[in-house]
Write a protein that holds these residues in place. Structure first.
Motif, short mmCIF file in Angstrom:
data_model
loop_
_atom_site.label_atom_id
_atom_site.label_comp_id
_atom_site.label_asym_id
_atom_site.label_seq_id
_atom_site.Cartn_x
_atom_site.Cartn_y
_atom_site.Cartn_z
N THR A 151 -27.00 15.38 23.17
CA THR A 151 -27.78 14.03 22.67
C THR A 151 -27.66 14.29 20.99
O THR A 151 -28.18 13.25 20.46
N LYS A 152 -27.45 15.62 20.69
CA LYS A 152 -27.66 15.74 19.09
C LYS A 152 -26.37 15.14 18.32
O LYS A 152 -26.47 15.07 17.16
N ASN A 153 -25.42 14.55 19.18
CA ASN A 153 -24.04 14.16 18.66
C ASN A 153 -23.91 12.76 19.30
O ASN A 153 -22.94 12.52 20.16
N PRO A 154 -24.60 11.72 19.22
CA PRO A 154 -24.64 10.71 19.92
C PRO A 154 -23.46 9.56 19.62
O PRO A 154 -23.14 8.70 20.33
N GLU A 155 -22.91 9.79 18.31
CA GLU A 155 -21.93 8.85 17.82
C GLU A 155 -20.64 8.99 18.25
O GLU A 155 -20.28 10.28 18.75
N PRO A 156 -19.86 8.00 18.55
CA PRO A 156 -18.47 8.33 19.14
C PRO A 156 -17.66 9.21 18.22
O PRO A 156 -17.45 8.90 16.92
N VAL A 157 -16.87 9.85 18.92
CA VAL A 157 -16.26 11.09 18.41
C VAL A 157 -14.83 11.17 18.68
O VAL A 157 -14.60 10.92 20.16
N THR A 158 -13.69 11.12 17.94
CA THR A 158 -12.37 11.36 18.61
C THR A 158 -11.62 12.59 17.93
O THR A 158 -12.38 13.43 16.94
N ASP B 121 -20.17 10.58 23.34
CA ASP B 121 -19.21 9.74 23.46
C ASP B 121 -17.70 10.26 22.74
O ASP B 121 -17.66 10.22 21.67
N PHE B 122 -16.98 10.86 23.74
CA PHE B 122 -15.66 11.41 23.11
C PHE B 122 -14.61 10.31 23.53
O PHE B 122 -14.43 9.86 24.71
N ARG B 123 -13.99 9.90 22.61
CA ARG B 123 -12.80 9.15 22.59
C ARG B 123 -11.22 9.66 22.08
O ARG B 123 -11.27 10.11 21.22
N GLU B 124 -10.40 9.68 23.10
CA GLU B 124 -9.02 10.02 22.97
C GLU B 124 -8.29 9.07 21.64
O GLU B 124 -8.36 7.83 22.03
N MET B 125 -7.36 9.62 21.04
CA MET B 125 -6.41 8.83 20.33
C MET B 125 -5.36 8.74 21.09
O MET B 125 -5.06 9.38 22.22
N PHE B 126 -4.48 7.58 21.12
CA PHE B 126 -3.11 7.56 21.80
C PHE B 126 -2.09 7.38 20.79
O PHE B 126 -2.07 6.35 20.03
N PRO B 127 -0.98 7.98 20.90
CA PRO B 127 -0.81 9.05 21.92
C PRO B 127 -1.58 10.55 21.42
O PRO B 127 -1.92 10.33 20.37
N ASN B 128 -1.50 11.16 22.32
CA ASN B 128 -2.47 12.71 22.09
C ASN B 128 -1.65 13.70 22.66
O ASN B 128 -0.74 13.68 23.27
N GLY B 129 -2.23 14.78 22.37
CA GLY B 129 -1.80 16.19 22.86
C GLY B 129 -0.70 16.30 22.10
O GLY B 129 -0.37 16.41 20.96
N ARG B 130 0.48 16.71 23.01
CA ARG B 130 1.81 17.27 22.42
C ARG B 130 2.37 15.90 21.82
O ARG B 130 3.18 16.42 20.87
N TRP B 131 1.89 14.72 22.06
CA TRP B 131 2.82 13.50 21.73
C TRP B 131 2.06 12.89 20.48
O TRP B 131 2.31 11.85 20.14
N ASN B 132 1.12 13.57 20.17
CA ASN B 132 0.22 13.03 18.89
C ASN B 132 1.10 12.82 17.73
O ASN B 132 2.01 13.88 17.67
N TYR B 133 0.71 12.24 16.81
CA TYR B 133 1.27 11.85 15.48
C TYR B 133 0.79 13.05 14.51
O TYR B 133 -0.47 13.37 14.63
N CYS B 134 1.75 13.71 13.82
CA CYS B 134 1.34 14.64 12.58
C CYS B 134 0.41 13.60 11.68
O CYS B 134 0.76 12.56 11.56
#
Length: 407
Positions: free
Chosen positions: A280-287, A314-327
């Motif tokens: 709850t100390k980090n309520p804002e959405p984080v990617t 609130d954790f939100r993924e970028m797409f693509p992510n992981g090994r396929w994420n962009y530099c």
């Protein structure tokens, strides 16, 4: 389009490169173009086509390669290799050409390498400045933790791990080092810092000169042996982590020991209950940004995600992510080449589009080079986002156990 004249080709170039790399894997290229399709930057500015570069190498177009801007434009992120059906490592080819065939070195890349060899760290921090910073941080943490007996362990033999960090955390961002040490305190970690070699970074990873590279990284590994630590743990710096891991696998002949990212350690401590967090100390959405050296090259993909899910609401993924994420566009030493700043910011637009699509307010960035790029992108594209290392997010959520009163 200029015709390729067979009489002007130099077939010995490929053999020379193979000898330097101790590999001829790049000759497996099918010329299919999957690398160019996989590169996030091949269509953003001229001379950024990995397929063209590799064909020049294989055909023996020595002079064209030695003049090709691609060699320094490439961020060596290896996303092209992820898409390659033959797993040709174009980043390794690029690095080998930089270090063995190109005499130029743009910007201040080589200067930082030379400074690191001379002083032991890339920020040229002197030993007395380093120890004074640790003393100041110790006083700050004594007050913050309410523990006058708190000490930062330096040169303690037999610790569970030696912590290697980025010189920026001493010279420019000591508050972030303070956050890390606070987490270590909460976990009751048995660790040590070194008074002699503490900077794990190595820009010779980008210049391609192996002799320089090993002069910088070997002392970091030797410190683990000198202090009899059980393992080496490296801070949130993708290229520092990659440097010590790759150097260990490629050149190290000494005693064997594990090398882990601090993110893997945090993940372990959270799962063990050694540190407790209040999301709850980090309520804002984080990617989350996936640094190429940490994720694609060294395979640390899930620990940071588990850490963030425990630390934020609130954790939100970028797409693509992981090994396929962009530099992010700052790889390959781009930050040390100011003449390529315009291209670097253009490349970063791919990442900006990813960020905006998440709707996040905070971007977790487990890499110092990436952090500098994200700060530039934040300003250039007027994003209004907050850029933070994961340890800072964790520290904000940290629940410090109350100290038992003395009898």
């Amino acid at each position: 389009m200029k015709a390729i004249v067979a009489a002007e080709l130099d077939p010995t170039f490929r053999d020379e490169l193979a000898e330097k790399m101790k590999s001829l894997d790049f000759a497996n290229c099918l010329a299919c173009g999957a690398c160019t399709a996989g590169c996030a930057f091949s269509d953003l500015h001229p001379d950024n086509d990995p397929r063209k570069m590799l064909r020049k190498v294989i055909l023996g177009m020595r002079e064209e390669i030695l003049r090709d801007p691609f060699i320094w434009y490439c961020t060596m992120c290896e996303r092209c290799t992820v898409e390659c059906p033959m797993c040709v490592n174009i980043a390794a080819v690029t690095r080998a050409i930089r270090g063995n065939f190109r005499t130029d070195s743009p910007g201040f890349l080589q200067k930082v390498v030379d400074d690191t060899i001379r002083s032991g760290n890339q920020m040229d921090v002197q030993p007395d400045e380093y120890m004074e910073t640790l003393e100041w941080l110790q006083e700050e943490l004594q007050a913050e933790l309410g523990d006058p007996d708190y000490r930062i362990p330096v040169d303690v033999e037999g610790a569970d791990f030696l912590f290697g960090f980025n010189a920026r955390e001493v010279k420019y961002y000591p508050n972030e080092l303070q956050n890390i040490l606070k987490i270590f305190y909460a976990a009751g970690a048995n660790y040590t810092l070194s008074s002699q070699k503490w900077d794990a970074t190595n820009l010779a990873l980008f210049s391609g000169k192996d002799e320089d590279f090993w002069k910088i990284t070997e002392p970091m590994l030797q410190e683990v042996v000198r202090l009899k630590a059980k393992e080496l743990v490296v801070t949130e710096c993708g290229h520092a982590f990659r440097s010590v891991r790759w150097g260990y696998r490629t050149f190290w002949k000494g005693p064997q020991f594990p090398i882990r990212s601090i993110l893997e350690v945090l993940d372990e401590w959270i799962q063990q209950g050694r540190i407790k967090l209040d999301p709850t100390k980090n309520p804002e959405p984080v990617t989350l940004h996936d640094p190429c050296n940490l994720v694609r090259k060294e395979g640390v993909v899930e620990p940071q995600r588990r850490v963030l899910k425990a630390a934020v609401m609130d954790f939100r993924e970028m797409f693509p992510n992981g090994r396929w994420n962009y530099c992010c566009g700052a790889g390959g030493g781009a930050l040390a080449m100011p003449e390529y700043t315009e291209q670097r910011l253009i490349k970063g637009k791919r990442k900006v589009d990813q960020l905006l699509a998440t709707g996040a307010k905070i971007v977790a960035i487990p890499c110092h080079n990436c952090m500098d790029q994200f700060n530039d992108l934040n300003k250039h594209y007027k994003l209004g986002m907050k850029m933070e290392h994961i340890c800072s997010i964790v520290e904000r959520a940290l629940i410090i156990p109350e100290k038992e009163p003395e009898a």
